[in-house]
Design a protein around this motif. Structure first.
Motif, short mmCIF file in Angstrom:
data_model
loop_
_atom_site.label_atom_id
_atom_site.label_comp_id
_atom_site.label_asym_id
_atom_site.label_seq_id
_atom_site.Cartn_x
_atom_site.Cartn_y
_atom_site.Cartn_z
N ALA A 63 0.83 -1.21 0.00
CA ALA A 63 0.00 0.00 0.00
C ALA A 63 0.87 1.25 0.00
N LEU A 64 1.92 1.27 0.81
CA LEU A 64 2.81 2.43 0.83
C LEU A 64 3.44 2.66 -0.54
N ASN A 65 3.87 1.59 -1.17
CA ASN A 65 4.42 1.73 -2.52
C ASN A 65 3.36 2.17 -3.51
N SER A 66 2.16 1.68 -3.36
CA SER A 66 1.07 2.00 -4.27
C SER A 66 0.72 3.49 -4.25
N VAL A 67 0.82 4.12 -3.07
CA VAL A 67 0.51 5.55 -2.98
C VAL A 67 1.75 6.41 -3.21
N ASP A 68 2.84 5.79 -3.61
CA ASP A 68 4.12 6.48 -3.90
C ASP A 68 4.81 7.03 -2.66
N ALA A 69 4.68 6.32 -1.55
CA ALA A 69 5.39 6.67 -0.32
C ALA A 69 6.60 5.74 -0.19
N ALA A 70 7.52 5.88 -1.12
CA ALA A 70 8.66 4.97 -1.21
C ALA A 70 9.57 5.03 0.02
N LYS A 71 9.73 6.21 0.60
CA LYS A 71 10.61 6.33 1.78
C LYS A 71 10.02 5.60 2.98
N ALA A 72 8.72 5.74 3.18
CA ALA A 72 8.06 5.03 4.28
C ALA A 72 8.09 3.52 4.01
N ALA A 73 7.85 3.14 2.77
CA ALA A 73 7.89 1.71 2.40
C ALA A 73 9.27 1.13 2.67
N HIS A 74 10.30 1.90 2.33
CA HIS A 74 11.67 1.42 2.54
C HIS A 74 11.96 1.26 4.04
N GLN A 75 11.50 2.20 4.85
CA GLN A 75 11.72 2.09 6.29
C GLN A 75 11.00 0.87 6.85
N LEU A 76 9.76 0.65 6.41
CA LEU A 76 9.04 -0.54 6.85
C LEU A 76 9.75 -1.81 6.37
N GLU A 77 10.25 -1.78 5.15
CA GLU A 77 10.97 -2.93 4.61
C GLU A 77 12.19 -3.27 5.46
N LEU A 78 12.92 -2.25 5.91
CA LEU A 78 14.09 -2.49 6.76
C LEU A 78 13.68 -3.19 8.05
N VAL A 79 12.57 -2.76 8.62
CA VAL A 79 12.07 -3.38 9.86
C VAL A 79 11.64 -4.81 9.60
N LEU A 80 10.86 -5.02 8.54
CA LEU A 80 10.39 -6.38 8.24
C LEU A 80 11.55 -7.32 7.94
N HIS A 81 12.53 -6.82 7.22
CA HIS A 81 13.71 -7.64 6.93
C HIS A 81 14.44 -7.97 8.24
N GLY A 82 14.57 -6.98 9.11
CA GLY A 82 15.24 -7.19 10.39
C GLY A 82 14.51 -8.18 11.28
N LEU A 83 13.19 -8.23 11.15
CA LEU A 83 12.41 -9.19 11.93
C LEU A 83 12.64 -10.62 11.45
N GLY A 84 12.91 -10.75 10.15
CA GLY A 84 13.21 -12.06 9.60
C GLY A 84 12.02 -13.01 9.53
N THR A 85 10.81 -12.46 9.55
CA THR A 85 9.62 -13.29 9.49
C THR A 85 8.49 -12.50 8.85
N LEU A 86 7.54 -13.19 8.29
CA LEU A 86 6.36 -12.53 7.77
C LEU A 86 5.45 -12.15 8.93
N LEU A 87 4.67 -11.10 8.73
CA LEU A 87 3.70 -10.70 9.73
C LEU A 87 2.32 -10.67 9.09
N PRO A 88 1.72 -11.86 8.94
CA PRO A 88 0.37 -11.89 8.37
C PRO A 88 -0.64 -11.33 9.37
N ALA A 89 -1.84 -11.04 8.89
CA ALA A 89 -2.91 -10.66 9.80
C ALA A 89 -3.03 -11.77 10.84
N ALA A 90 -3.26 -11.37 12.09
CA ALA A 90 -3.26 -12.34 13.18
C ALA A 90 -4.14 -11.82 14.31
#
Length: 140
Positions: A63-90
């Protein structure tokens, strides 16, 4: 940059819930980006991810990429990569446990939403609301 009315912006922020919109739609992506911006600014990305347990983190990234918020998407990506796991709805408890288990001190540097990412989010969301002024002005 196109300006939106206060009414349209306030309605977007207060009444635009991702569950109200179709998966993959621009309105759902904007609503998710708005929830992300609000949550990340209130308590950081960890807090956002904990509180948004009903959203798949991959959908948030998309969604962040879709609305052209690339910087926010990149920051989230760094966090998700650092977590090393998917975070599905739960469930709230499952999301909390997964984040507590996986969040490391190294991720703290990415926890606060960067100013440029926040400014970019605000700009793209204002453009979205301005482009959909009539729709958001009519929400109650």
């Amino acid at each position: 940059m196109p300006e939106c009315s206060d009414r349209a912006w306030n309605n977007f922020v207060m009444h635009s819930d991702p569950v109200s919109y179709e998966y993959g739609s621009s309105k759902r992506a904007a609503a998710i980006a708005s929830v992300f911006m609000g949550g990340a600014n209130k308590g950081g990305l960890n807090s956002f991810l904990t509180a948004s347990y009903d959203l798949d983190a991959t959908e948030v990234f998309d969604a962040l990429n879709s609305v052209d918020a690339a910087k926010a998407a990149h920051q989230l990506e760094l966090v998700l990569h650092g977590l090393g796991t998917l975070l599905p709805a739960a469930t709230q408890d499952d999301r909390w446990a997964r984040l507590e288990e996986r969040w490391s001190d190294d991720l703290d540097e990415h926890d606060v939403l960067a100013r440029d990412a926040d400014a970019e989010l605000m700009s793209v969301l204002e453009k979205h609301v301005a482009a959909n002024e009539a729709f958001y002005s009519s929400l109650d």
